[in-house]
Write an enzyme that holds these catalytic residues in place. Sequence first.
Site, mmCIF file in Angstrom:
data_model
loop_
_atom_site.group_PDB
_atom_site.id
_atom_site.type_symbol
_atom_site.label_atom_id
_atom_site.label_comp_id
_atom_site.label_asym_id
_atom_site.label_seq_id
_atom_site.Cartn_x
_atom_site.Cartn_y
_atom_site.Cartn_z
ATOM 1 N N GLY A 111 0.773 -1.236 0.000
ATOM 2 C CA GLY A 111 0.000 0.000 0.000
ATOM 3 C C GLY A 111 0.807 1.290 0.000
ATOM 4 O O GLY A 111 0.252 2.349 0.247
ATOM 5 N N CYS A 228 10.347 -2.554 -10.166
ATOM 6 C CA CYS A 228 11.570 -2.209 -9.428
ATOM 7 C C CYS A 228 12.699 -3.113 -9.932
ATOM 8 O O CYS A 228 13.403 -3.747 -9.154
ATOM 9 C CB CYS A 228 11.359 -2.309 -7.926
ATOM 10 S SG CYS A 228 10.689 -3.860 -7.404
HETATM 11 N N1 SAM Z 1 2.405 -1.194 -5.319
HETATM 12 C C1 SAM Z 1 2.816 -1.836 -4.099
HETATM 13 C C2 SAM Z 1 3.274 -0.791 -3.106
HETATM 14 O O1 SAM Z 1 3.616 0.327 -3.511
HETATM 15 O O2 SAM Z 1 3.230 -1.048 -1.888
HETATM 16 C C3 SAM Z 1 3.857 -2.890 -4.356
HETATM 17 C C4 SAM Z 1 3.379 -3.910 -5.352
HETATM 18 S S1 SAM Z 1 4.475 -5.237 -5.669
HETATM 19 C C5 SAM Z 1 5.669 -4.537 -6.669
HETATM 20 C C6 SAM Z 1 3.538 -6.201 -6.810
HETATM 21 C C7 SAM Z 1 2.250 -6.775 -6.285
HETATM 22 O O3 SAM Z 1 1.666 -7.570 -7.333
HETATM 23 C C8 SAM Z 1 2.384 -7.678 -5.080
HETATM 24 O O4 SAM Z 1 1.541 -7.235 -4.044
HETATM 25 C C9 SAM Z 1 1.940 -9.037 -5.585
HETATM 26 O O5 SAM Z 1 1.215 -9.773 -4.615
HETATM 27 C C10 SAM Z 1 1.057 -8.694 -6.753
HETATM 28 N N2 SAM Z 1 0.959 -9.796 -7.748
HETATM 29 C C11 SAM Z 1 1.604 -10.975 -7.753
HETATM 30 N N3 SAM Z 1 1.219 -11.724 -8.805
HETATM 31 C C12 SAM Z 1 0.309 -11.006 -9.474
HETATM 32 C C13 SAM Z 1 -0.459 -11.247 -10.637
HETATM 33 N N4 SAM Z 1 -0.354 -12.374 -11.328
HETATM 34 N N5 SAM Z 1 -1.313 -10.284 -11.024
HETATM 35 C C14 SAM Z 1 -1.411 -9.123 -10.342
HETATM 36 N N6 SAM Z 1 -0.708 -8.848 -9.251
HETATM 37 C C15 SAM Z 1 0.145 -9.767 -8.810
#
Ligand code: SAM
Length: 450
Positions: A111, A228
């Site tokens: 978040g 990232c």
């Molecule tokens: N935006 C968040 C933040 O600023 O705190 C960080 C997000 S992190 C880079 C990517 C997110 O994508 C994770 O929470 C992960 O659980 C989710 N994710 C994993 N596999 C996914 C999928 N197949 N489709 C969409 N989201 C996915």
Amino acid sequence: MPNIPVAFGQQMQSILGEEFEAFMQSLDSQSPVTIRHNPFKFHPFNEGKEVPWCNQALYLPSRPEFSKDPYWHAGSYYVQEPASMFIGHIVKQLIENIDKPIVLDSCAAPGGKTTHLATILHEKGLLVSNEVIKTRAHILQENITKWGLNNVVVTNNDPSHFTKVRSFFDILVVDAPCSGEGLFRKQPESVSEWSENAVEFCSNRQKRILEDLWPSLKPGGFLVYSTCTYNTSENEANLQWLSEQYDVGSVEIKFEQEWNIHFKKQANLSIFRFYPHNTNSEGLFVTVVQKLEESDYKNFTHLKNPYFHKIVKEDFARLKEIIKGENIFLKQQPNGMVNLLPEHFYESTEFLATRLKVIYCGTPIAEVKGKDIIPMQGAANSIYLNINNFNRAEVDLSTAQKFLARQDFDLDTETGINLVIYNTVPLGWIKKMPNRINNYFPQEWRLRNN
Ligand code: SAM
């Protein structure tokens, strides 16, 4: 320095050229500690350099024990990596000419970007914050509740489910799951998970996510895509693929040269890259494109069988006391929970509830149980809470930590419901009984290892 795979080193050498050595050295330096304040709550940190692209954020001189800090639990600030705050910088510019924007943060847990976007959209726009993994969606919900704004809907859906919500969002933020090369310094354990196969897997998954989400973006709307990671397969190559599939246009974003962000134009698209040796942050790739395709699709919103109920007059009069302000828009869920919704977006929230798995919608402020109205944690954290209408139990640091850890403590305060307050900041609710205290701080949120 983390034990860097040879193939990763070669890749970075070819991307960075003469900056490669400086980049490698930066992996040996300390990651900065940065927080972003909640502008609507008490600001506990006053010392530190401002993050250049976010005037609500500070580099702290040292790392406090955040998990024991009551202000952290109360949503006074969010601990966020500085480069990530650039997404907020972009969205702020994109909404300048959009009336009542609706934004989807599609990969939102835990978040960081969502709490920033909710702040930017406060009293202007609606944020739909989605996370596909259920346990992570609950952490997202917790962080949003603590942040205390009422303009967020949390969904727990796979990107493919968003084909049911076509041409709906003005802005689509895809902070995609990636191979995490930009986090090697901060999270050295991510190095061992890296491989060329993992990069390929992530790149394919990102294309699927983009393909699934694309129809939900309005014609003329904007996609903000970030990872990232540094490799081009998950970044430029995916953009190339996107522009071959769809009609996309470039978007100009204002930024300052002195921020040292690597900026380039590729096929007319603006690309931003953050590197630890330049920007005092971890690594990040960001780009923005505009959807140029036309669509004659119209979302059909009908409120014949709304999810939310109207609140009976007598209850409304009492519920209104919890919240301050003139235009209080409250609706009741079938289970008796009452939510503070952004009135302007009511139809949109009803529409979303019919199409997606909505697990949170506006701030849950109270529960109506027969004749009783029980204030909820969301009310304690809400920036709209009318503090003056409650008995207040002012606590010191040690009692605040015991309250947050749900440990036993004693307090000399009025019998009945009390708002627990630490140095002007509300933390939650207790019920003082003649011989004990009931602690209503959510069990799942409790401070561990106090
Ligand atoms: N935006 C968040 C933040 O600023 O705190 C960080 C997000 S992190 C880079 C990517 C997110 O994508 C994770 O929470 C992960 O659980 C989710 N994710 C994993 N596999 C996914 C999928 N197949 N489709 C969409 N989201 C996915």
